[in-house]
Design a protein around this motif. Structure first.
Motif, PDB file in Angstrom:
ATOM      1  N   ASN A 138       0.860  -0.956   0.252  1.00  0.00           N
ATOM      2  CA  ASN A 138      -0.033  -0.042  -0.209  1.00  0.00           C
ATOM      3  C   ASN A 138       0.851   1.177  -0.034  1.00  0.00           C
ATOM      4  N   GLU A 139       2.005   1.364  -0.770  1.00  0.00           N
ATOM      5  CA  GLU A 139       2.899   2.370  -0.811  1.00  0.00           C
ATOM      6  C   GLU A 139       2.688   2.856  -2.566  1.00  0.00           C
ATOM      7  N   ILE A 140       3.179   4.031  -2.727  1.00  0.00           N
ATOM      8  CA  ILE A 140       3.085   4.431  -4.213  1.00  0.00           C
ATOM      9  C   ILE A 140       4.526   3.741  -4.563  1.00  0.00           C
ATOM     10  N   PRO A 141       4.589   3.274  -5.639  1.00  0.00           N
ATOM     11  CA  PRO A 141       5.974   2.453  -6.123  1.00  0.00           C
ATOM     12  C   PRO A 141       7.057   3.765  -6.303  1.00  0.00           C
ATOM     13  N   VAL A 142       8.238   3.404  -5.823  1.00  0.00           N
ATOM     14  CA  VAL A 142       9.470   4.337  -5.814  1.00  0.00           C
ATOM     15  C   VAL A 142       9.583   5.067  -7.382  1.00  0.00           C
ATOM     16  N   ILE A 143       9.426   4.086  -8.164  1.00  0.00           N
ATOM     17  CA  ILE A 143       9.625   4.271  -9.687  1.00  0.00           C
ATOM     18  C   ILE A 143       8.820   5.404 -10.007  1.00  0.00           C
ATOM     19  N   PHE A 144       7.516   5.711  -9.439  1.00  0.00           N
ATOM     20  CA  PHE A 144       6.585   6.751  -9.914  1.00  0.00           C
ATOM     21  C   PHE A 144       6.793   8.234  -9.045  1.00  0.00           C
ATOM     22  N   ARG A 145       7.519   8.046  -8.076  1.00  0.00           N
ATOM     23  CA  ARG A 145       7.738   9.197  -7.153  1.00  0.00           C
ATOM     24  C   ARG A 145       8.970  10.091  -8.038  1.00  0.00           C
ATOM     25  N   LYS A 146       9.399  11.043  -7.230  1.00  0.00           N
ATOM     26  CA  LYS A 146      10.280  12.078  -7.774  1.00  0.00           C
ATOM     27  C   LYS A 146      11.608  11.513  -7.652  1.00  0.00           C
ATOM     28  N   GLU A 147      11.835  10.486  -7.058  1.00  0.00           N
ATOM     29  CA  GLU A 147      13.142  10.052  -6.860  1.00  0.00           C
ATOM     30  C   GLU A 147      13.679   9.519  -8.274  1.00  0.00           C
ATOM     31  N   ILE A 148      14.864   9.843  -8.907  1.00  0.00           N
ATOM     32  CA  ILE A 148      15.657   9.100  -9.930  1.00  0.00           C
ATOM     33  C   ILE A 148      15.872   7.701  -9.560  1.00  0.00           C
ATOM     34  N   TYR A 149      14.841   6.706 -10.481  1.00  0.00           N
ATOM     35  CA  TYR A 149      15.103   5.133 -10.183  1.00  0.00           C
ATOM     36  C   TYR A 149      15.241   4.573 -11.329  1.00  0.00           C
ATOM     37  N   ALA A 150      14.167   4.719 -12.217  1.00  0.00           N
ATOM     38  CA  ALA A 150      14.370   3.908 -13.654  1.00  0.00           C
ATOM     39  C   ALA A 150      15.193   4.661 -14.507  1.00  0.00           C
ATOM     40  N   THR A 151      15.564   5.906 -14.084  1.00  0.00           N
ATOM     41  CA  THR A 151      16.577   6.859 -15.071  1.00  0.00           C
ATOM     42  C   THR A 151      17.753   6.324 -14.838  1.00  0.00           C
ATOM     43  N   VAL A 152      18.429   5.982 -13.679  1.00  0.00           N
ATOM     44  CA  VAL A 152      19.750   5.445 -13.645  1.00  0.00           C
ATOM     45  C   VAL A 152      20.063   4.026 -14.141  1.00  0.00           C
ATOM     46  N   VAL A 189      19.986  10.907  -4.652  1.00  0.00           N
ATOM     47  CA  VAL A 189      19.109  11.041  -3.369  1.00  0.00           C
ATOM     48  C   VAL A 189      19.996  12.018  -2.490  1.00  0.00           C
ATOM     49  N   ARG A 190      21.224  11.940  -2.376  1.00  0.00           N
ATOM     50  CA  ARG A 190      22.057  12.704  -1.541  1.00  0.00           C
ATOM     51  C   ARG A 190      21.948  14.396  -2.071  1.00  0.00           C
ATOM     52  N   PHE A 191      22.082  14.653  -3.261  1.00  0.00           N
ATOM     53  CA  PHE A 191      21.969  15.923  -3.698  1.00  0.00           C
ATOM     54  C   PHE A 191      20.443  16.435  -3.924  1.00  0.00           C
ATOM     55  N   LYS A 192      19.634  15.448  -3.768  1.00  0.00           N
ATOM     56  CA  LYS A 192      18.045  15.656  -4.084  1.00  0.00           C
ATOM     57  C   LYS A 192      17.685  16.032  -5.677  1.00  0.00           C
ATOM     58  N   ILE A 193      18.482  15.311  -6.348  1.00  0.00           N
ATOM     59  CA  ILE A 193      18.262  15.558  -7.709  1.00  0.00           C
ATOM     60  C   ILE A 193      17.156  14.715  -8.270  1.00  0.00           C
ATOM     61  N   SER A 194      16.184  15.255  -8.921  1.00  0.00           N
ATOM     62  CA  SER A 194      14.791  14.593  -9.488  1.00  0.00           C
ATOM     63  C   SER A 194      14.378  14.865 -10.750  1.00  0.00           C
ATOM     64  N   LEU A 195      13.598  14.266 -11.277  1.00  0.00           N
ATOM     65  CA  LEU A 195      13.085  14.508 -12.571  1.00  0.00           C
ATOM     66  C   LEU A 195      11.781  15.732 -12.243  1.00  0.00           C
ATOM     67  N   PRO A 196      11.625  16.782 -13.485  1.00  0.00           N
ATOM     68  CA  PRO A 196      10.967  17.847 -13.066  1.00  0.00           C
ATOM     69  C   PRO A 196       9.495  17.541 -12.950  1.00  0.00           C
ATOM     70  N   ASN A 197       8.782  18.019 -11.904  1.00  0.00           N
ATOM     71  CA  ASN A 197       7.306  17.792 -11.638  1.00  0.00           C
ATOM     72  C   ASN A 197       6.506  18.471 -12.374  1.00  0.00           C
ATOM     73  N   ILE A 198       5.549  17.886 -13.270  1.00  0.00           N
ATOM     74  CA  ILE A 198       4.364  18.348 -14.157  1.00  0.00           C
ATOM     75  C   ILE A 198       3.552  19.111 -13.545  1.00  0.00           C
ATOM     76  N   TYR A 199       3.384  18.807 -12.411  1.00  0.00           N
ATOM     77  CA  TYR A 199       2.290  19.676 -11.774  1.00  0.00           C
ATOM     78  C   TYR A 199       2.562  20.998 -10.982  1.00  0.00           C
ATOM     79  N   ARG A 200       1.823  21.935 -11.233  1.00  0.00           N
ATOM     80  CA  ARG A 200       1.984  22.945 -10.624  1.00  0.00           C
ATOM     81  C   ARG A 200       1.323  23.195  -9.290  1.00  0.00           C
ATOM     82  N   ASP A 201       1.949  23.896  -8.496  1.00  0.00           N
ATOM     83  CA  ASP A 201       0.915  24.014  -6.995  1.00  0.00           C
ATOM     84  C   ASP A 201       0.141  25.419  -7.251  1.00  0.00           C
TER      85      ASP A 201
END
Length: 203
Positions: A138-152, A189-201
């Protein structure tokens, strides 16, 4: 033997990551075993189905099941020691995707697939056991979060196919690709590098 050892190490790393997630969710022993099992073999099962291997790998090699069971028992017995490792889930998950990406690429090469398809297969092998694990827990899979996962995984595959163009022993590009995946994920993860978020606040 080198590729076999990589496969076994990947199985152990993912099984431990499954144990840690399941224990965080306070599942019973059977639940822990199932989560560890699907984490370790889920990506490989999907990979084998996609390239038409019947029966899938872990059914042909009962040793994988034995290794998962032993890993689960040892992880439960020494869970306090595992928790001394800072962010141990992240550590084992990262090692697992590095190892399993290359296992998937090797399977793709054995099936005479193109480099692009081999990298896709490696990424599926590395990521989808974790996807199944997270969904069951019952967790959102890591691959779908902001963390770089599949990209690496993709970048590691590119490194491998670049290096095999040179006249060197194949274990060198294989090992360097695994290290690339692990190091890049740790740095991201250490430097909080992530893919761009397409959703605006909207607030």
């Amino acid at each position: 033997m080198f590729y076999f050892i990589i496969d076994i190490l990947g199985t152990i790393a993912f099984a431990i990551s499954g144990v840690l997630v399941a224990m965080d969710k306070k599942l019973d022993v059977f639940g822990v075993l199932i989560i560890a099992f699907v984490t370790a073999v889920g990506g490989g099962t999907l990979r084998d189905l996609l390239i038409g291997i019947r029966p899938v790998g872990w059914l042909n090699t009962p040793m994988h099941l034995l290794i998962i069971v032993i890993t689960v028992l040892l992880a439960i017995l020494f869970v306090k020691q595992l928790k001394y490792v800072r962010k141990s889930l992240f550590l084992f998950d990262t090692i697992g995707i590095g190892l399993y990406t290359m296992v998937g690429i090797e399977k793709g090469l054995a099936a005479d697939l193109s480099p692009v398809m081999c990298i896709a297969l490696g990424t599926i092998t590395a990521c989808f056991g974790g996807v199944i694990r997270d969904i069951l827990c019952n967790e959102i899979p890591v691959i779908f979060r902001k963390e770089i996962y599949a990209t690496v995984c993709i970048l590691g595959g590119l490194v491998y196919f670049l290096l095999i163009q040179f006249p060197i022993d194949n274990t060198i590009p294989y090992s360097l690709a695994i290290l690339t995946i692990i190091i890049m994920r740790v740095l991201a993860v250490r430097f909080k590098i992530s893919l761009p978020n397409i959703y605006r606040d909207n607030n």
